[in-house]
Enzyme design. Structure first.
Site, PDB file in Angstrom:
ATOM      1  N   ASP A  74       0.865  -1.187   0.000  1.00 30.18           N
ATOM      2  CA  ASP A  74       0.000   0.000   0.000  1.00 30.18           C
ATOM      3  C   ASP A  74       0.903   1.239   0.000  1.00 30.18           C
ATOM      4  O   ASP A  74       1.568   1.531   0.993  1.00 30.18           O
ATOM      5  CB  ASP A  74      -0.894  -0.025   1.237  1.00 30.18           C
ATOM      6  CG  ASP A  74      -1.918   1.096   1.265  1.00 30.18           C
ATOM      7  OD1 ASP A  74      -1.886   1.945   0.346  1.00 30.18           O
ATOM      8  OD2 ASP A  74      -2.746   1.133   2.188  1.00 30.18           O
ATOM      9  N   ASP A  79      -2.621   2.613  -6.224  1.00 27.81           N
ATOM     10  CA  ASP A  79      -1.552   2.613  -5.214  1.00 27.81           C
ATOM     11  C   ASP A  79      -1.503   1.351  -4.361  1.00 27.81           C
ATOM     12  O   ASP A  79      -0.910   1.344  -3.282  1.00 27.81           O
ATOM     13  CB  ASP A  79      -1.675   3.842  -4.303  1.00 27.81           C
ATOM     14  CG  ASP A  79      -2.992   3.891  -3.544  1.00 27.81           C
ATOM     15  OD1 ASP A  79      -3.874   3.057  -3.823  1.00 27.81           O
ATOM     16  OD2 ASP A  79      -3.139   4.761  -2.670  1.00 27.81           O
ATOM     17  N   GLU A  80      -2.104   0.253  -4.839  1.00 27.72           N
ATOM     18  CA  GLU A  80      -2.114  -0.984  -4.069  1.00 27.72           C
ATOM     19  C   GLU A  80      -1.781  -2.178  -4.963  1.00 27.72           C
ATOM     20  O   GLU A  80      -2.309  -2.293  -6.078  1.00 27.72           O
ATOM     21  CB  GLU A  80      -3.479  -1.203  -3.404  1.00 27.72           C
ATOM     22  CG  GLU A  80      -3.816  -0.143  -2.357  1.00 27.72           C
ATOM     23  CD  GLU A  80      -5.163  -0.376  -1.703  1.00 27.72           C
ATOM     24  OE1 GLU A  80      -5.268  -0.195  -0.488  1.00 27.72           O
ATOM     25  OE2 GLU A  80      -6.113  -0.739  -2.424  1.00 27.72           O
TER      26      GLU A  80
END
Length: 398
Positions: free
Chosen positions: A10, A105-106
């Site tokens: 993350d 973003d993961e």
């Protein structure tokens, strides 16, 4: 020790960190990313320096200035963030098995063999962190979670920010997360939280100890049972999701609210939604348009034969736009388009009179696919369907 099966990366304050990486003068300073550059707009992301002042996603620009007079604003740059996302994915994939890119973003990494031991998984997580800093950017920090399944790895990744590294397994559950609220857990919406409260489940420990069969009744779905079993560390595979539709919406900046300008933004939203629908292999059988106007909300929709042709969908949009505008003279505050009642192209019936072959694109749809390829290759709207307006701060969904 329970074998570890999933590692979840993350990225911390991703948009703001990318901007700080791109512009060294922003490093160590409070930075907020905005979609609309005026006082009524909101922050869509904030650096950790800005978060220290209480600024977060959704904070209004005027409020952010009051909280932190020295804050620096930057407009969102979606294409830049996508490029960095892709670079991070390549870096991770060089040293681990990148299973899914979950969002901008993961990232989810599959663990197995030697990496299924906790010690080796922790070493791999540190290696990923170092590789991102070295090969993508020193300002890009990540929090990584490790677990025996996707759910626990994701929860672990949220426990320590920024630059965290945590693990969850039956060996440290539920004590390791007992400080969290129910809706801190991914998958617990406000609706599910209300149902849990109705069943006198008020905290994480009570949720963890819930009989999975009782959870199925509370959720009114097998997903409740799956959730509790995953929370207890079972390796529950993620179920494939079925798309309900493709939609895009945009709150308009004041300069785009006059109807003649708002209409062009709507055309852009139709183009993007239909492009994503084709990418995933679907056709739509229902088109819906919603406008929030200064004199109230208006909406219109139409059922259609299954299609994935952008030109046809744009003609529908224009007709529905005219229908709504005949009932309103107000400016447009926001606009939303939705392509629903989906069917896979491979399952679409043929039509002898159209003509349309079963499970095959027709000529206009083949042309749309060619246009998609050209636009993806060159990274710009090299080919577009007439006049449209690319709205600032636009973020695709799905």
């Amino acid at each position: 020790m329970t074998p570890m099966r999933s590692l979840y990366v993350d990225m911390n304050s991703f948009f703001a960190s990318v901007e700080q990486q791109a512009d060294p003068s922003l490093r160590g300073k409070p930075v907020a990313i905005t979609a609309i550059d005026n006082e009524s707009g909101a922050c869509v992301a904030a650096s950790y320096e800005a978060k220290a002042y209480g600024i977060k996603t959704g904070t209004r620009i005027y409020a952010a200035k009051e909280l932190c007079p020295g804050i620096i604003f930057r407009p969102s740059r979606h294409r830049l963030y996508v490029r960095v996302n892709q670079k991070i994915a390549r870096v991770i994939n060089e040293i681990a098995e990148l299973e899914f890119v979950r969002s901008i973003d993961e990232f989810q990494v599959a663990l197995g063999g030697d990496s299924s031991s906790l010690d080796r998984a922790l070493d791999l997580a540190r290696e990923i962190k170092a590789a991102i800093r070295e090969k993508v950017g020193s300002e890009l920090r990540s929090s990584i979670g490790i677990g025996p399944n996707h759910l626990l790895a994701k929860i672990a990744g949220k426990l320590e920010k920024p630059d965290g590294l945590q693990w969850l397994a039956p060996e440290n559950m539920p004590e390791a997360i007992r400080h969290l609220s129910l809706d801190d857990l991914p998958g617990i919406s406000q609706g599910i939280k209300g149902k849990l409260y109705g069943a006198q489940i008020y905290d994480v420990k009570a949720l963890y100890n819930l009989d999975p069969r009782h959870a199925r009744m509370i959720w009114h779905s097998v997903e409740g049972e799956r959730f509790i079993r995953a929370l207890r560390g079972m390796d529950i595979p993620l179920m494939p999701t079925k798309r309900n539709g493709y939609g895009n919406s945009k709150v308009l900046a004041p300069e785009y609210r006059p109807p003649h300008k708002a209409r062009l933004v709507g055309r852009w939203l139709v183009e993007k939604a239909s492009e994503r629908m084709r990418r995933d292999g679907y056709c739509t059988r229902h088109f819906h348009l919603s406008l929030r106007l200064t004199d109230g909300g208006r909406h219109a929709g139409k059922k259609i034969g299954a299609t994935r042709d952008t030109r046809f969908l744009l003609s529908l949009y224009e007709g529905l736009w005219r229908d709504i505008r005949r009932r309103s003279n107000g400016d447009v505050l926001s606009i939303s388009v939705h392509l629903g009642d989906l069917v896979l192209l491979t399952e679409r019936n043929g039509d002898l009179f159209a003509p349309l072959s079963p499970g095959m694109p027709n000529k206009p749809e083949k042309l749309a696919i060619v246009i998609d390829h050209i636009n993806r290759r060159f990274g710009e709207r090299m080919v577009k369907y007439g006049e449209h307006q690319d709205p600032p701060g636009f973020f695709e969904k799905g």
